[in-house]
Motif scaffolding. Structure first.
Motif, short mmCIF file in Angstrom:
data_model
loop_
_atom_site.label_atom_id
_atom_site.label_comp_id
_atom_site.label_asym_id
_atom_site.label_seq_id
_atom_site.Cartn_x
_atom_site.Cartn_y
_atom_site.Cartn_z
N PHE A 1 23.49 4.28 -30.70
CA PHE A 1 22.45 4.58 -29.71
C PHE A 1 21.17 5.00 -30.42
CE2 PHE A 1 20.13 7.64 -27.07
CZ PHE A 1 20.01 6.95 -25.88
N GLN A 2 20.04 4.46 -29.97
CA GLN A 2 18.76 4.82 -30.57
C GLN A 2 17.89 5.61 -29.60
OE1 GLN A 2 17.46 0.89 -31.86
NE2 GLN A 2 18.18 1.35 -33.93
N ARG A 3 17.75 5.13 -28.38
CA ARG A 3 16.95 5.86 -27.38
C ARG A 3 17.22 5.26 -26.02
NH1 ARG A 3 13.83 2.86 -30.43
NH2 ARG A 3 13.35 4.57 -31.81
N GLY A 4 16.86 6.02 -24.99
CA GLY A 4 17.06 5.53 -23.63
C GLY A 4 16.11 6.20 -22.65
N ARG A 5 15.94 5.55 -21.52
CA ARG A 5 15.08 6.11 -20.47
C ARG A 5 15.52 5.60 -19.11
NH1 ARG A 5 9.94 2.85 -22.55
NH2 ARG A 5 10.72 3.95 -24.32
N LEU A 6 15.21 6.38 -18.10
CA LEU A 6 15.41 5.97 -16.71
C LEU A 6 14.02 5.79 -16.13
CD1 LEU A 6 17.49 5.54 -14.44
CD2 LEU A 6 17.24 7.97 -13.89
N ALA A 7 13.74 4.64 -15.56
CA ALA A 7 12.40 4.33 -15.07
C ALA A 7 12.45 3.81 -13.64
CB ALA A 7 11.75 3.29 -15.98
N ARG A 8 11.36 4.05 -12.93
CA ARG A 8 11.24 3.61 -11.54
C ARG A 8 10.04 2.67 -11.43
NH1 ARG A 8 11.22 7.92 -6.58
NH2 ARG A 8 11.97 6.47 -5.01
N SER A 9 10.18 1.60 -10.68
CA SER A 9 9.09 0.65 -10.49
C SER A 9 7.92 1.32 -9.77
CB SER A 9 9.57 -0.55 -9.67
OG SER A 9 8.48 -1.37 -9.31
N VAL A 10 6.72 1.08 -10.26
CA VAL A 10 5.53 1.61 -9.59
C VAL A 10 5.15 0.76 -8.38
CG1 VAL A 10 4.63 2.75 -11.65
CG2 VAL A 10 3.96 0.40 -11.16
N ASP A 11 5.65 -0.46 -8.32
CA ASP A 11 5.32 -1.36 -7.21
C ASP A 11 6.39 -1.40 -6.13
OD1 ASP A 11 2.86 -2.22 -8.36
OD2 ASP A 11 4.03 -3.44 -9.76
N GLU A 12 7.64 -1.22 -6.53
CA GLU A 12 8.77 -1.22 -5.60
C GLU A 12 9.60 0.03 -5.86
OE1 GLU A 12 11.02 -4.86 -5.11
OE2 GLU A 12 9.36 -5.99 -6.00
N PRO A 13 9.35 1.13 -5.17
CA PRO A 13 9.99 2.42 -5.47
C PRO A 13 11.52 2.41 -5.39
CG PRO A 13 8.22 2.70 -3.86
CD PRO A 13 8.38 1.23 -4.10
N ASN A 14 12.10 1.42 -4.75
CA ASN A 14 13.56 1.35 -4.68
C ASN A 14 14.18 0.65 -5.90
OD1 ASN A 14 13.50 2.64 -2.23
ND2 ASN A 14 13.79 0.80 -1.01
N LEU A 15 13.34 0.11 -6.78
CA LEU A 15 13.83 -0.59 -7.96
C LEU A 15 13.73 0.33 -9.18
CD1 LEU A 15 14.92 -3.27 -9.07
CD2 LEU A 15 12.55 -3.96 -9.49
N TRP A 16 14.85 0.55 -9.82
CA TRP A 16 14.96 1.43 -10.99
C TRP A 16 15.51 0.64 -12.16
CZ3 TRP A 16 14.35 6.94 -10.92
CH2 TRP A 16 14.02 7.48 -9.68
#
Length: 95
Positions: free
Chosen positions: A34-49
């Motif tokens: 494992f090197q790195r990770g993130r959880l992100a949310r779409s700025v255009d479609e808030p239901n898409l992660w």
């Protein structure tokens, strides 16, 4: 190696989803490669992660998925079913 798992998350479930995302990333962080990770949310479609992680190689990622399957299980119904593992073809660092 880059791994991108996308999820469609109803707004009513977003807080629980974030907590589960933290648990998954914590589990991944304890895995070899494992090197790195993130959880992100779409700025255009808030239901898409997206759960985005980087690994030393595909084998490390696949073994980590196996190790994390129990913590990932509650979110599987929200997953967008598509390929998730991508190998680097060109990599450029920032300034």
């Amino acid at each position: 190696m880059l791994a991108v798992i996308r999820y469609t998350v109803p707004e009513s479930q977003s807080q629980d989803f974030v907590k589960q995302g933290h648990t998954i990333l914590d589990t991944f962080a304890g895995q070899p490669g494992f090197q790195r990770g993130r959880l992100a949310r779409s700025v255009d479609e808030p239901n898409l992660w997206a759960l985005v992680t980087e690994w030393e190689g595909a084998g490390f990622y696949r073994r980590a998925l196996s190790a994390a399957r129990m913590v990932m299980y509650p979110m599987m119904i929200l997953m967008v079913h598509e390929p998730s593992a991508f190998e680097d073809v060109y990599l450029r660092g920032g300034a």
